[in-house]
Design a protein around this motif. Structure first.
Motif, mmCIF file in Angstrom:
data_model
loop_
_atom_site.group_PDB
_atom_site.id
_atom_site.type_symbol
_atom_site.label_atom_id
_atom_site.label_comp_id
_atom_site.label_asym_id
_atom_site.label_seq_id
_atom_site.Cartn_x
_atom_site.Cartn_y
_atom_site.Cartn_z
ATOM 1 N N GLY B 185 78.663 42.264 -18.841
ATOM 2 C CA GLY B 185 77.650 41.230 -18.631
ATOM 3 C C GLY B 185 78.235 39.837 -18.517
ATOM 4 O O GLY B 185 77.667 38.972 -17.870
ATOM 5 N N GLN B 186 79.384 39.620 -19.138
ATOM 6 C CA GLN B 186 79.995 38.286 -19.084
ATOM 7 C C GLN B 186 81.180 38.221 -18.125
ATOM 8 O O GLN B 186 81.827 37.197 -18.007
ATOM 9 N N SER B 187 81.459 39.317 -17.474
ATOM 10 C CA SER B 187 82.682 39.371 -16.674
ATOM 11 C C SER B 187 82.497 38.704 -15.316
ATOM 12 O O SER B 187 81.511 38.951 -14.618
ATOM 13 N N LYS B 188 83.469 37.867 -14.949
ATOM 14 C CA LYS B 188 83.442 37.287 -13.601
ATOM 15 C C LYS B 188 84.052 38.256 -12.604
ATOM 16 O O LYS B 188 83.875 38.119 -11.411
ATOM 17 N N GLY B 189 84.807 39.236 -13.119
ATOM 18 C CA GLY B 189 85.453 40.199 -12.229
ATOM 19 C C GLY B 189 84.507 41.306 -11.794
ATOM 20 O O GLY B 189 84.783 42.008 -10.833
ATOM 21 N N PHE B 190 83.407 41.465 -12.503
ATOM 22 C CA PHE B 190 82.444 42.498 -12.136
ATOM 23 C C PHE B 190 81.280 41.812 -11.439
ATOM 24 O O PHE B 190 80.519 41.068 -12.049
ATOM 25 N N MET B 191 81.175 42.041 -10.129
ATOM 26 C CA MET B 191 80.253 41.240 -9.319
ATOM 27 C C MET B 191 78.784 41.538 -9.620
ATOM 28 O O MET B 191 77.921 40.732 -9.334
ATOM 29 N N ARG B 192 78.501 42.688 -10.144
ATOM 30 C CA ARG B 192 77.107 43.010 -10.458
ATOM 31 C C ARG B 192 76.828 42.795 -11.944
ATOM 32 O O ARG B 192 76.062 43.539 -12.561
ATOM 33 N N ALA B 193 77.471 41.778 -12.508
ATOM 34 C CA ALA B 193 77.408 41.557 -13.959
ATOM 35 C C ALA B 193 75.987 41.345 -14.456
ATOM 36 O O ALA B 193 75.612 41.869 -15.512
ATOM 37 N N ALA B 194 75.195 40.593 -13.686
ATOM 38 C CA ALA B 194 73.838 40.304 -14.164
ATOM 39 C C ALA B 194 73.021 41.588 -14.259
ATOM 40 O O ALA B 194 72.321 41.819 -15.250
#
Lengths: 319, 328
Positions: B185-194
């Motif tokens: 949820g906080q990762s900038k590397g995971f594009m679908r974080a939201a």
């Protein structure tokens, strides 16, 4: 099996770097990849300063490419050319020429062997297409911002480009004019099948106008974060798009991505009597170390008491 | 040292293995003749009927779930096991196993084994398997998936594509190496974080499936939630450059964060521990005696009841790049 039309435009690992004040390359765009089908409309969205317009100007040939390549219809392009027409936020019309003369200027370059009559017909056709049949002999000063932008669009499309590049073309227009012009462009694109790249900040515009949305990460070192395929039929009907059962899900996806890219960290750092080694320790893992350190130093210098604690807001970056 | 921990001394398990989304894991290996797959081990939690239906089962190439992964050399996701091509449909129906995912494990052209994950239909379970494959635009798009109670996330993901180098699938394509992302949820590397945060997903493991050293078949993502994790711990092991020993490159221990400090210092020789064993033999393995196999940290694992694990090798062509451990 992919046909040549499936890879009509190929933007391959596009990199743009400028030297920073320390002589090191500051990479603004880091490996932008995009393949577009012939006639496809792709919107590029991202935060201000992420490098969207840099990508567009590199594709247009108006800005040198540090690394990577752009190919259209299987041919690598270099420099600017009439095969790529650009519409900017401001149409930049020549004020001493009428709308018709502004369009004719480009048409003369592209159809040097055409007769006067043919060129006139082309200009009149595209000015009529953008709704200026009755105003083509007006000067820019006699036209509203929306009308001037219509001339800019006609001027670009009259060149019969293989690729149309729109750099926030409606950014300075009111929302009603903006919607009108979106429909004008979409109508022409559907008929002419021009492959189009649109730079925009507007999530709803991206959803309405494009077949796919390219979401760029926040710079520096910006690149494509992810692509979103849109399920809306062409030609577009605004009501149908807005009522599509996925519209708000897809919109939410775009908005969430932008919010995620905008995340900042709030770091509280103690400032020990004017030195900045705390900041160095914080920033030692960052590649853009110097720029970051100076940014932090400036913020901390603003704190009233050098020995007190300052809350510094900094981009989270990749560290 | 192998018997440093006696399994009978292990306290009442703090965790029940395979009680969440994953109900069973199994490994299928090529027979000595190489013409069919035989059972190569498995952990079935409480699903004794499924175990009984599996141990003597065999699969020809193309047959059933493991056979399909062997034939296609690609990951296979099978839904509705009780009604489809799943050979053990009766046992699946009886035990409530509803979906399966098979990952092929090839060393060059040589099949090393097929890893099968079997999922239940627990309404509380959350998690996903995604297979991202290349399309004609050199992007990765979702070609197969299994989402447990993640309808919204799954729906939007069908419209998402990742160019080479972008997002977790795109980065895995470039690196040709598995990758873990914690705190999705906080990762900038995971594009679908939201979307991940909204649906309670916490950890992502990406696994490259290569056709050859440079040719990517697909990237498999395992998405795990904090509420019902796919695995209690994830580890990626690789060989240390400066020595011959193996070390953990990335790990996520979920609620068992006290395993982290010891794991960071852990070094295995080839043949040692679960990852070392897999590195040595080059084939996937399942154990239900983890504290015994992992003698160096057996006590700590036994204390929290981590007894079951699956490990498999990740090959780039014929080269063994990494071993993935899942503590179940």
């Amino acid at each position: 099996m992919a046909s040549p039309d499936d890879r009509f435009v190929e933007i391959f690992r596009l990199i743009k770097a400028y030297p920073n004040p320390y002589g090191e390359p500051a990479v603004v765009v880091d490996g932008f990849n995009l393949i577009m089908r012939r006639g496809e409309v792709v919107s590029v969205i991202g935060h201000s300063g992420c490098g969207k317009s840099t990508v567009l100007t590199m594709v247009a040939g108006l800005n040198s490419i540090t690394q990577g390549s752009v190919a259209i219809a299987g041919r690598e392009v270099e420099g600017a050319g009439p095969d790529r027409a650009v519409v900017f936020q401001s149409p930049c019309l020549l004020p001493w020429m009428t709308a018709y003369q502004n369009v004719l200027l480009g048409v003369k370059q592209v159809y040097p062997h055409g007769s006067k009559q043919q060129r006139r017909e082309i200009c009149e056709h595209y000015l009529a297409e953008v709704g200026l049949a009755d105003a083509m002999h007006r000067y820019p000063r006699e036209m509203s911002g929306g009308m001037q932008q219509r001339v800019g669009i006609a001027r670009a499309i009259a060149l019969k480009p293989q690729m149309l590049l729109l750099d926030e073309p409606f950014g300075r227009l009111d929302s009603l004019t903006r919607m009108e012009l979106q429909d004008v462009i979409l109508r022409i694109l559907d008929r002419e099948r021009i492959t189009t790249l649109v730079i925009t900040h507007d999530v709803d515009e991206a959803l309405y106008m494009s077949d796919r949305v390219c979401m760029m990460t926040t710079g520096p070192r910006a690149k494509v974060g992810q692509m979103l395929d849109l399920p809306f039929a062409r030609p577009r009907d605004r009501k149908e798009v807005l009522e599509h059962f996925l519209y708000y899900e897809l919109r939410g996806c775009l908005v969430s991505f932008l919010e995620q890219q905008d995340k900042r960290t709030f770091k509280t750092v103690a400032v020990p009597s004017g030195t900045d080694h705390t900041i160095e320790a914080m920033s030692e893992t960052r590649s853009d170390f110097r720029a970051w350190r100076h940014e932090a130093s400036d913020l901390i210098a603003g704190a009233a008491d050098a020995a007190s604690t300052a809350t510094v807001e900094l981009m989270a970056g990749k560290n | 040292m192998q018997n440093a921990v006696d399994m009978n001394d292990a306290p009442e398990a703090a965790v029940r293995p395979l009680s969440g989304l994953l109900r069973a894991v199994e490994v299928w290996r090529p027979s000595d003749e190489g013409d069919h797959l035989v059972w190569g081990g498995g952990a079935y939690g409480e699903l004794d009927e499924l175990r009984a239906a599996s141990v003597d089962e065999t699969f020809a190439c193309g047959e059933g779930l493991p056979g399909a992964a062997w034939e296609t050399r690609s990951p296979v996701v099978m839904h509705q096991l009780s009604a489809g091509n799943f050979k053990r449909a009766d046992a699946a129906r009886a035990t409530g196993v509803t979906a399966g995912v098979a990952l092929p494990c090839f060393r060059g052209d040589e099949l090393q084994g097929i890893v099968v994950f079997l999922c239940g239909d627990d309404p509380e379970a959350q998690g996903a398997f995604e297979v991202w494959s290349r399309n004609h635009r050199e992007e990765l798009g979702l070609s197969a998936s299994y989402y447990a109670n993640l309808e919204r996330f799954g729906l939007i993901s069908q419209y998402v594509k990742f160019p080479r180098g972008s997002g977790l699938p795109g980065e895995t394509w470039v690196s040709r190496f598995p990758k873990l992302i914690s705190r999705l949820g906080q990762s900038k590397g995971f594009m679908r974080a939201a979307g991940a945060a909204a649906d309670g997903l916490s950890t992502a493991l990406s696994i490259p499936i290569m056709r050859s050293s440079l040719d990517l078949d697909s990237v498999v993502l395992m998405l795990s939630s904090a509420r019902a994790p796919l695995a209690h711990a994830f580890e990626i092991w690789a060989r240390e450059q400066e020595s011959d020993s193996l070390r953990i490159c990335q790990a996520d221990y979920g609620q068992f964060v006290n395993l982290q400090p010891g794991a960071a210092k852990l070094r295995y020789q080839v043949g040692e521990g679960l990852a070392g064993g897999v590195w040595d033999h080059g084939v996937p393995e399942v154990t239900e005696e983890l504290p015994v196999v992992e003698s160096a940290r057996g006590e700590a694992l036994a204390e929290i009841g981590l007894t079951t694990a699956l490990a498999w090798p990740v090959y780039v062509s014929t080269e063994l790049a990494a071993v993935i451990n899942l503590f179940l």
